[in-house]
Design a protein around this motif. Structure first.
Motif, PDB file in Angstrom:
ATOM      1  N   GLU A   1     -24.136 -19.993  -1.554  1.00 38.85           N
ATOM      2  CA  GLU A   1     -23.602 -19.592  -0.255  1.00 38.85           C
ATOM      3  C   GLU A   1     -23.694 -18.070  -0.134  1.00 38.85           C
ATOM      4  O   GLU A   1     -23.680 -17.351  -1.136  1.00 38.85           O
ATOM      5  N   LYS A   2     -23.785 -17.618   1.086  1.00 36.20           N
ATOM      6  CA  LYS A   2     -23.796 -16.179   1.332  1.00 36.20           C
ATOM      7  C   LYS A   2     -22.370 -15.654   1.420  1.00 36.20           C
ATOM      8  O   LYS A   2     -21.484 -16.328   1.969  1.00 36.20           O
ATOM      9  N   LEU A   3     -22.156 -14.447   0.882  1.00 33.78           N
ATOM     10  CA  LEU A   3     -20.835 -13.830   0.880  1.00 33.78           C
ATOM     11  C   LEU A   3     -20.777 -12.715   1.930  1.00 33.78           C
ATOM     12  O   LEU A   3     -21.794 -12.083   2.238  1.00 33.78           O
ATOM     13  N   VAL A   4     -19.579 -12.468   2.422  1.00 31.58           N
ATOM     14  CA  VAL A   4     -19.412 -11.459   3.473  1.00 31.58           C
ATOM     15  C   VAL A   4     -19.452 -10.042   2.916  1.00 31.58           C
ATOM     16  O   VAL A   4     -19.679  -9.081   3.670  1.00 31.58           O
ATOM     17  N   SER A   5     -19.217  -9.883   1.599  1.00 30.02           N
ATOM     18  CA  SER A   5     -19.217  -8.531   1.022  1.00 30.02           C
ATOM     19  C   SER A   5     -19.670  -8.594  -0.429  1.00 30.02           C
ATOM     20  O   SER A   5     -19.839  -9.673  -1.006  1.00 30.02           O
ATOM     21  N   ASN A   6     -19.809  -7.386  -1.021  1.00 31.04           N
ATOM     22  CA  ASN A   6     -20.295  -7.267  -2.383  1.00 31.04           C
ATOM     23  C   ASN A   6     -19.131  -7.391  -3.359  1.00 31.04           C
ATOM     24  O   ASN A   6     -18.676  -6.413  -3.950  1.00 31.04           O
ATOM     25  N   SER A   7     -18.681  -8.655  -3.551  1.00 32.48           N
ATOM     26  CA  SER A   7     -17.572  -8.897  -4.462  1.00 32.48           C
ATOM     27  C   SER A   7     -17.598 -10.359  -4.889  1.00 32.48           C
ATOM     28  O   SER A   7     -17.894 -11.245  -4.080  1.00 32.48           O
TER      29      SER A   7
ATOM     30  N   GLU B   1     -22.470 -20.268   5.150  1.00 35.33           N
ATOM     31  CA  GLU B   1     -23.879 -20.661   5.223  1.00 35.33           C
ATOM     32  C   GLU B   1     -24.379 -21.053   3.835  1.00 35.33           C
ATOM     33  O   GLU B   1     -24.359 -20.255   2.897  1.00 35.33           O
ATOM     34  N   VAL B   2     -24.808 -22.294   3.709  1.00 35.82           N
ATOM     35  CA  VAL B   2     -25.363 -22.801   2.456  1.00 35.82           C
ATOM     36  C   VAL B   2     -26.869 -22.583   2.474  1.00 35.82           C
ATOM     37  O   VAL B   2     -27.551 -22.974   3.433  1.00 35.82           O
ATOM     38  N   VAL B   3     -27.410 -21.958   1.440  1.00 35.52           N
ATOM     39  CA  VAL B   3     -28.824 -21.578   1.423  1.00 35.52           C
ATOM     40  C   VAL B   3     -29.420 -21.847   0.049  1.00 35.52           C
ATOM     41  O   VAL B   3     -28.706 -22.049  -0.938  1.00 35.52           O
ATOM     42  N   VAL B   4     -30.753 -21.840   0.016  1.00 29.75           N
ATOM     43  CA  VAL B   4     -31.480 -21.830  -1.247  1.00 29.75           C
ATOM     44  C   VAL B   4     -31.591 -20.383  -1.703  1.00 29.75           C
ATOM     45  O   VAL B   4     -32.103 -19.528  -0.969  1.00 29.75           O
TER      46      VAL B   4
END
Length: 706
Positions: A191-197, A205-208
């Motif tokens: 999944e994509k994260l909203v910030s660098n943590s 959003e689920v992604v490859v």
């Protein structure tokens, strides 16, 4: 005027046959399966249990990506790894062995997960089912091949529940611990994260997660760079995998065997020492070649594997309808057969099965249809063009045998029909010869009554011999014509069937040379020739056994079940035969018995009785030969299906016969036919989800199957 109307009705029925075949094909293709498949495969070599920490392949995951947010500004998104999915092509171990794949999620390419750590995932499965399974392997899944399977953690912790922050854990090591394994694809889903943590919220959003091969263990003769480049095939089809249990995205066990065979065809002469190979051992080389062609066009996907079988099913519908139309000399009978075939449910299901099953049925029906053309019409002229149907019949019969060796039994029935056609042609010769002889005798008698002027003895002695009269020339022409027709017919059919089978057996075995060598011999030192491999492909129809293939008994045609989730199945693929179609087949049997009784009680045989005999014998003998083949063949479902098709032929003739009658019998028959058609359609709709393997709620499946 009545004749004109009758021709129009006949033409309409024929057009409807073509329309039904087209609709059957379109529906079948629409529910055939996904276009998404895997690319080139990679053989993951085992490192053995003692040095299992040594990876075979190391993947490096992308840490972040650039994208545009809702405000139109460029932002950096980071990933959290949640799942590792793997698509296994084959395990080169013994049947029933436990196979283990291990993935370690680590921070560096040279790091290692601790024995009790929380960054180790495994996939353990049974290498097909075995009669001698241990208690350990009985509890393991055995349906992992050519399906997306998630690797599961070896320990339970919050780390596993929340996933792994890729900036911290950027590398994944993949190892085979038990035997060499063919891997089609590896996909990292997150999944994509909203910030660098690592504790940042997900964007939802689920992604490859993009990945690359960092390194791969070099084999003998390889350098590290070459090994890593070769392992890139593990990432050549990156898309979100579907774990949907429906047939749309998954293969049945028999299809897995075909996929393994095609994979070995693609691999060519590459092999591993000590590997145990499993390829198709029941169907012949031609069927696997055609399936491989489908995957070459549409990819290693369900649609690619099943395309040509569905095309063959539609072809069998069309050829069978035209055959029935010619046997019954009635377009209505062909139309009824087309409806029964299309709505029988099982035909749609088995047509969408990625095995050579329907290919064999199509080639046999084509051989029978072309041979019946010769039987019914003979040869118009003593030339090769008139023998083309026999050429097609012989080649199609040879192809059917090359699809499944046991087809030699029903194809022998086609040869008997050819013999009957030769007998009819000789009877036609006798008729035309008698007519020509009668004309010659009449001409000779007329000449004897004429008075001729007597010449001198010397002039009579020196006179040239008289030329043959036109009537005698006609006798000689008839004799020569039918001698040529018989010779051309016998040579064309015999060579196409016998020599064609031998020649094409060798040609079609060539693409499967390496898979057969891997299975039947030692690839390092092959001890069997292409002739021996072709013979084994033929014999497989009688003795071949595929590991964990679905039961080969006759009842397979009624019930093929793909279990996916214990007692409650989320998808069912059932080759159920429509009960109305079964009832129609029973009526077909009764109709054949009725015809036999009528023929037995006939006091004299004229044209009507002979026509009735022809309409009865072909479906009856076809049924008998199909059942005999089913008694001796591996995967007898093929020949049981053929038996049902012959019963549908008899049923179609019965419906056409009774509905065409006058009076109360015809009126009642027409009412019953329309009622039966309505029920046939209704049950086809009811069975549609089972015939196509579409997803069904687990609660519904539990209620039906307990």
């Amino acid at each position: 005027m009545p004749n004109s109307n009758n021709r129009k009705k006949t033409s309409l029925a024929l057009r409807l046959i073509y329309v039904i075949a087209l609709i059957f094909l379109c529906v079948g293709l629409c529910v055939l399966g996904s276009f998404r498949g895997t690319g080139e495969a990679y053989e993951l070599k085992t490192q053995g249990k003692q040095d299992a920490e040594t990876p075979s392949v190391v993947f490096q995951l992308e840490k972040n990506c650039e994208e545009t947010d809702a405000a139109g500004e460029s932002v950096t998104r980071y990933y959290r790894l949640k799942h590792i999915y793997i698509n296994v092509g084959a395990a080169y171990g013994e049947t029933g062995d436990a196979v283990t794949l291990r993935a370690e999620i680590v921070s560096g390419p040279n790091s290692s997960a601790t024995q009790s750590g929380g960054r180790r995932l495994e996939l353990t499965f049974s290498n097909f089912a075995s009669d001698e399974e241990t208690e350990e392997t009985k509890s393991l899944p055995d349906d992992v091949f050519y399906r997306w399977v998630e690797m599961t953690p070896t320990a339970t912790s919050d780390t596993y529940a929340n996933g792994w922050y890729v900036s911290t854990y950027s590398y994944v090591k993949l190892t085979s611990r038990t035997c060499n394994v063919l891997i089609n694809e590896v996909v990292f889903v997150g999944e994509k994260l909203v910030s660098n943590s690592s504790t940042a919220e997900s964007t939802g959003e689920v992604v490859v997660i993009p990945a690359s091969v960092y390194s791969a263990t070099p084999l003998v003769g390889e350098n590290p760079e070459g090994a890593a480049a070769k392992a890139q095939t593990l990432l050549d089809r990156q898309y979100l995998p579907s774990t949907d249990a429906s047939r749309f995205n998954r293969f049945t066990v028999s299809e897995e065997i075909s996929m393994m065979t095609i994979a070995e065809m693609r691999a060519g002469n590459t092999y591993g020492d000590g590997n145990v190979y499993r390829v198709e051992a029941v169907y012949g080389a031609l069927g696997e070649d055609i399936l491989a062609l489908g995957t070459l066009i549409f990819g290693m996907s369900p649609f690619g594997l099943r395309f040509f079988p569905m095309l063959a099913a539609a072809g069998a519908l069309l050829v069978g309808s035209l055959l029935v139309r010619r046997i019954a000399k009635n377009d209505r009978a062909g139309l009824v057969f087309a409806v029964l075939f299309a709505l029988a449910s099982a035909t749609l299901a088995l047509g969408g099965l990625g095995t050579p099953l329907m290919l064999g049925v199509f080639f046999f029906l084509l051989s029978l249809d072309m041979c019946h053309r010769f039987y019914a019409n003979g040869m118009k002229r003593a030339d090769f063009a008139s023998a083309v149907p026999l050429l097609v019949s012989g080649l199609a019969g040879a192809f059917a045998i090359l699809i499944h060796g046991a087809f030699i039994i029903p194809v022998a029935g086609v040869a008997l029909l050819f013999g009957a056609g030769i007998v009819r042609q000789l009877r036609a010769r006798r008729y035309h010869l008698d007519v020509a002889i009668a004309e010659a005798e009449a001409e000779e008698a007329a000449q004897k009554t004429e008075k001729t002027v007597s010449e001198s003895a010397e002039e009579q002695t020196d006179a040239p011999a008289p030329a043959l009269s036109p009537a005698k020339k006609k006798v000689a022409a008839v004799v020569a014509e039918y001698r040529s027709k018989t010779s051309i017919a016998a040579v064309t059919f015999g060579c196409a069937l016998v020599i064609g089978a031998i020649v094409f057996a060798l040609l079609f075995a060539l693409p499967l040379y390496y898979p057969y060598i891997k299975m039947y011999s030692d690839p390092a030192q092959p001890g069997i020739s292409i002739f021996g491999l072709a013979a084994k492909a033929f014999a497989g129809g009688f003795v071949g056994v595929n590991a964990a293939a679905e039961s080969s008994n006759a009842f397979n045609i009624f019930y093929l079940l793909m279990r996916t989730d214990g007692a409650a199945y989320s998808a069912v693929f059932g080759a159920f035969l429509n009960p109305v179609a079964i009832l129609a087949a029973v009526c077909g049997i009764a109709f054949l018995v009725y015809h036999i009784v009528c023929l037995a009680r006939a006091k004299q045989w004229d044209k009507a009785e002979r026509n009735l005999l022809r309409r009865t014998m072909l479906p009856l003998f076809g049924l008998v030969f199909a059942l005999i083949a089913a008694a001796f063949a591996e995967n007898a479902v093929l020949f049981v299906l053929l038996a049902w098709i012959f019963l549908f032929m008899a049923a179609a003739d019965a419906v056409s016969d009774f509905t065409a009658r006058e009076g109360s019998t015809g009126k009642t028959s027409r009412v019953l036919a329309w009622v039966g058609f309505g029920l046939l359609v209704a049950l086809f709709v009811l069975y549609f989800v089972f015939a196509t393997g579409l997803p069904v709620a687990a609660s519904v499946i539990s209620a039906i199957f307990g």
